[in-house]
Design a protein around this motif. Sequence first.
Motif, PDB file in Angstrom:
ATOM      1  N   GLN A 414       0.846  -1.184   0.000  1.00 39.15           N
ATOM      2  CA  GLN A 414       0.000   0.000   0.000  1.00 39.15           C
ATOM      3  C   GLN A 414       0.890   1.246   0.000  1.00 39.15           C
ATOM      4  OE1 GLN A 414      -3.905  -0.148   2.159  1.00 39.15           O
ATOM      5  NE2 GLN A 414      -2.862  -1.734   3.356  1.00 39.15           N
ATOM      6  N   VAL A 415       0.466   2.247  -0.760  1.00 38.44           N
ATOM      7  CA  VAL A 415       1.239   3.483  -0.902  1.00 38.44           C
ATOM      8  C   VAL A 415       0.307   4.654  -0.637  1.00 38.44           C
ATOM      9  CG1 VAL A 415       2.715   4.878  -2.396  1.00 38.44           C
ATOM     10  CG2 VAL A 415       2.657   2.388  -2.673  1.00 38.44           C
ATOM     11  N   TYR A 416       0.701   5.488   0.330  1.00 34.88           N
ATOM     12  CA  TYR A 416      -0.056   6.739   0.520  1.00 34.88           C
ATOM     13  C   TYR A 416       0.815   7.890   0.040  1.00 34.88           C
ATOM     14  CZ  TYR A 416      -2.969  10.462   2.123  1.00 34.88           C
ATOM     15  OH  TYR A 416      -3.777  11.572   2.126  1.00 34.88           O
ATOM     16  N   VAL A 417       0.253   8.689  -0.878  1.00 34.57           N
ATOM     17  CA  VAL A 417       0.975   9.827  -1.443  1.00 34.57           C
ATOM     18  C   VAL A 417       0.288  11.115  -1.000  1.00 34.57           C
ATOM     19  CG1 VAL A 417       1.779  10.949  -3.549  1.00 34.57           C
ATOM     20  CG2 VAL A 417       1.641   8.447  -3.443  1.00 34.57           C
ATOM     21  N   THR A 418       0.995  11.906  -0.216  1.00 36.26           N
ATOM     22  CA  THR A 418       0.466  13.194   0.214  1.00 36.26           C
ATOM     23  C   THR A 418       0.753  14.252  -0.845  1.00 36.26           C
ATOM     24  OG1 THR A 418       0.585  14.913   1.927  1.00 36.26           O
ATOM     25  CG2 THR A 418       2.584  13.666   1.502  1.00 36.26           C
ATOM     26  N   ARG A 419      -0.152  15.217  -0.991  1.00 34.21           N
ATOM     27  CA  ARG A 419      -0.004  16.248  -2.020  1.00 34.21           C
ATOM     28  C   ARG A 419       1.058  17.284  -1.678  1.00 34.21           C
ATOM     29  NH1 ARG A 419      -5.691  15.922  -1.402  1.00 34.21           N
ATOM     30  NH2 ARG A 419      -5.632  17.822  -0.136  1.00 34.21           N
ATOM     31  N   GLY A 420       1.576  17.256  -0.443  1.00 32.61           N
ATOM     32  CA  GLY A 420       2.599  18.218  -0.060  1.00 32.61           C
ATOM     33  C   GLY A 420       2.004  19.464   0.562  1.00 32.61           C
ATOM     34  N   ALA A 421       2.763  20.076   1.451  1.00 30.19           N
ATOM     35  CA  ALA A 421       2.275  21.257   2.170  1.00 30.19           C
ATOM     36  C   ALA A 421       2.724  22.563   1.542  1.00 30.19           C
ATOM     37  CB  ALA A 421       2.734  21.195   3.633  1.00 30.19           C
ATOM     38  N   GLY A 422       3.600  22.487   0.563  1.00 35.05           N
ATOM     39  CA  GLY A 422       4.096  23.713  -0.068  1.00 35.05           C
ATOM     40  C   GLY A 422       3.858  23.675  -1.564  1.00 35.05           C
ATOM     41  N   PHE A 423       4.757  24.269  -2.301  1.00 34.38           N
ATOM     42  CA  PHE A 423       4.658  24.319  -3.757  1.00 34.38           C
ATOM     43  C   PHE A 423       6.055  24.484  -4.319  1.00 34.38           C
ATOM     44  CE2 PHE A 423       4.004  28.529  -1.946  1.00 34.38           C
ATOM     45  CZ  PHE A 423       5.002  29.273  -2.562  1.00 34.38           C
ATOM     46  N   TRP A 424       6.228  24.049  -5.549  1.00 31.85           N
ATOM     47  CA  TRP A 424       7.475  24.309  -6.236  1.00 31.85           C
ATOM     48  C   TRP A 424       7.192  25.178  -7.453  1.00 31.85           C
ATOM     49  CZ3 TRP A 424       9.303  23.676 -11.182  1.00 31.85           C
ATOM     50  CH2 TRP A 424      10.658  24.038 -11.358  1.00 31.85           C
ATOM     51  N   GLY A 425       8.103  26.105  -7.730  1.00 31.98           N
ATOM     52  CA  GLY A 425       7.924  26.975  -8.883  1.00 31.98           C
ATOM     53  C   GLY A 425       6.824  27.975  -8.631  1.00 31.98           C
ATOM     54  N   PRO A 426       5.824  28.037  -9.506  1.00 32.34           N
ATOM     55  CA  PRO A 426       4.744  29.009  -9.325  1.00 32.34           C
ATOM     56  C   PRO A 426       4.024  28.799  -7.994  1.00 32.34           C
ATOM     57  CG  PRO A 426       4.671  28.066 -11.527  1.00 32.34           C
ATOM     58  CD  PRO A 426       5.684  27.277 -10.771  1.00 32.34           C
ATOM     59  N   PRO A 427       3.771  29.864  -7.250  1.00 32.21           N
ATOM     60  CA  PRO A 427       3.017  29.732  -5.992  1.00 32.21           C
ATOM     61  C   PRO A 427       1.535  29.538  -6.284  1.00 32.21           C
ATOM     62  CG  PRO A 427       3.498  32.029  -6.417  1.00 32.21           C
ATOM     63  CD  PRO A 427       4.162  31.260  -7.526  1.00 32.21           C
ATOM     64  N   VAL A 428       1.235  28.475  -7.007  1.00 36.94           N
ATOM     65  CA  VAL A 428      -0.111  28.243  -7.532  1.00 36.94           C
ATOM     66  C   VAL A 428      -0.466  26.770  -7.345  1.00 36.94           C
ATOM     67  CG1 VAL A 428      -1.572  28.287  -9.588  1.00 36.94           C
ATOM     68  CG2 VAL A 428       0.138  30.082  -9.251  1.00 36.94           C
ATOM     69  N   ARG A 429      -1.678  26.535  -6.836  1.00 34.53           N
ATOM     70  CA  ARG A 429      -2.210  25.171  -6.749  1.00 34.53           C
ATOM     71  C   ARG A 429      -3.646  25.196  -7.257  1.00 34.53           C
ATOM     72  NH1 ARG A 429      -0.542  20.743  -3.828  1.00 34.53           N
ATOM     73  NH2 ARG A 429       1.550  20.826  -2.923  1.00 34.53           N
ATOM     74  N   VAL A 430      -3.905  24.390  -8.266  1.00 36.83           N
ATOM     75  CA  VAL A 430      -5.242  24.306  -8.849  1.00 36.83           C
ATOM     76  C   VAL A 430      -5.653  22.838  -8.880  1.00 36.83           C
ATOM     77  CG1 VAL A 430      -6.671  24.747 -10.876  1.00 36.83           C
ATOM     78  CG2 VAL A 430      -4.863  26.365 -10.256  1.00 36.83           C
ATOM     79  N   GLY A 431      -6.705  22.510  -8.155  1.00 36.35           N
ATOM     80  CA  GLY A 431      -7.171  21.128  -8.110  1.00 36.35           C
ATOM     81  C   GLY A 431      -6.365  20.226  -7.210  1.00 36.35           C
ATOM     82  N   ALA A 432      -5.403  20.763  -6.487  1.00 35.07           N
ATOM     83  CA  ALA A 432      -4.565  19.958  -5.597  1.00 35.07           C
ATOM     84  C   ALA A 432      -4.132  20.826  -4.412  1.00 35.07           C
ATOM     85  CB  ALA A 432      -3.340  19.425  -6.337  1.00 35.07           C
ATOM     86  N   PRO A 433      -5.031  21.098  -3.470  1.00 32.07           N
ATOM     87  CA  PRO A 433      -4.688  21.966  -2.347  1.00 32.07           C
ATOM     88  C   PRO A 433      -3.574  21.371  -1.492  1.00 32.07           C
ATOM     89  CG  PRO A 433      -6.769  20.838  -1.951  1.00 32.07           C
ATOM     90  CD  PRO A 433      -6.401  20.569  -3.377  1.00 32.07           C
ATOM     91  N   PRO A 434      -2.794  22.218  -0.810  1.00 32.47           N
ATOM     92  CA  PRO A 434      -1.730  21.708   0.063  1.00 32.47           C
ATOM     93  C   PRO A 434      -2.311  20.835   1.160  1.00 32.47           C
ATOM     94  CG  PRO A 434      -2.127  24.037   0.473  1.00 32.47           C
ATOM     95  CD  PRO A 434      -2.909  23.687  -0.744  1.00 32.47           C
ATOM     96  N   GLU A 435      -1.515  19.898   1.624  1.00 34.24           N
ATOM     97  CA  GLU A 435      -2.048  18.860   2.512  1.00 34.24           C
ATOM     98  C   GLU A 435      -1.074  18.497   3.617  1.00 34.24           C
ATOM     99  OE1 GLU A 435      -2.794  14.023   2.194  1.00 34.24           O
ATOM    100  OE2 GLU A 435      -2.817  15.251   0.372  1.00 34.24           O
ATOM    101  N   ILE A 436      -1.608  18.264   4.805  1.00 34.51           N
ATOM    102  CA  ILE A 436      -0.936  17.561   5.902  1.00 34.51           C
ATOM    103  C   ILE A 436      -1.839  16.394   6.255  1.00 34.51           C
ATOM    104  CG2 ILE A 436      -0.162  17.682   8.305  1.00 34.51           C
ATOM    105  CD1 ILE A 436       0.349  20.676   7.863  1.00 34.51           C
TER     106      ILE A 436
END
Length: 443
Positions: A414-436
């Motif tokens: 089983q693999v759990y993949v978190t979307r990450g709490a920050g961003f790389w490159g553009p400070p933009v997230r669309v359809g994938a909000p930061p996650e803890i």
Amino acid sequence: MGFVVLVFGVVALVHYYLWRRLVRATTLPGRTRRVLTWILLGLGALVPVTLVGSRTGWGHFLAWPGFFWIAVMFYLLVFLAALEIPRALALFALERRSRRRSEAALARRLADRRRARAAEPVLTGEPVPVRTGTHPGTASAAESPDPEPSARGGEPEAIGRRLFIARTAAAVAGVGALATVGYGVRTALGDPVIESVKVTLPRLDPRLSGLRFAVVSDIHLGPLTGTGHSERIVRMINSLQADVVAVVGDLVDGTVAELGRLARPLANLESRYGSYFVTGNHEYYTANGPDEWVEELGGLGIRTLRNERVEIAHGGAVLDLAGVDDVTGTGTGTGGTGTVPEGPDFERALGGRDRSRSVVLLAHQPVQAVQAAEHGVDLQLSGHTHGGQMAPFNLVVPVQQPVVAGLGEVGGTQVYVTRGAGFWGPPVRVGAPPEITLLELRA
């Protein structure tokens, strides 16, 4: 080097496409077109400068405008591409209407010409007086063909309609891109979402049921983040009262000298059994490699698992917690003291363990689960994908990674993949909000 050339080539092609649709199609030759062309050239040059500067540590003052334009550029491309079919249909309808009007005008001219000839007097041999204003051999006004459509204004009208279609498409794309990027900036800079997940491990000792992990990845401390970014993440993790904190890679985008102050709040992380870290690909992109960050995090109370494992004793039972380096470390020559191998070493991290115990593996990239499954790992915790970060990139990630976000399975692991709490490159997230993520193990 080849990859860099490919990226810059793609950027150049994208800007040429934007010029065709946003400048050439919407303006007539002249000063306005020249000015807009130079502006777009300047924005295009800003992209490689920003990408190179973000890696080398210089040009950080260009990070905000550069990465913001990269996001706008991307969504302009998306919206314009989506408008290609409606735009083509509108132009087809325009051409069809213009052709019908031209055919109707030609039919009218021919009819007028036939009527004019029918009205002429029949010649009886008498001399025909020459009309004033004409010369021998020159056709009369009734006999001369009508002016071309361009002289009558038909062609300028068609050009005006084409400009209207092009400008409408450009306006829709511009408004759509700016609105999307604005929404994405607000999401990326806002509070991460707390995702609560329960994962059942068939081999888990029942006494370990209820063990809770706070999982965070891809914090990406860098030129666009401040101390408040890390302080907020620490505060939110501490509010979860987790047993273990797992930071699964891509913590930083720079050296300790540049970003050490931004990482200091991590010393305040709270958990029952400690905080653990594994390297991500971006730790290997820093000028000094990952070793200095491993040492820095150790001073902040966070242990880095570099192809090793520890035992987590809970409720009278023991869980193995292992961690491997990111695949980017392979062949980099950044093995540290010499006792730490380059890149992931699953045998070193998992070999010789008690197979009756369940094992949780920290590995930055989901693709590492292929090897994890071969070593009997029950659960792998990963990041790296950002959930796509900016849709529709989430549709492209599966080409490289087996799981984009959330819980999946690779070869029985089983693999759990978190979307990450920050961003790389553009400070933009669309359809994938930061996650803890608050992940709870269940027997």
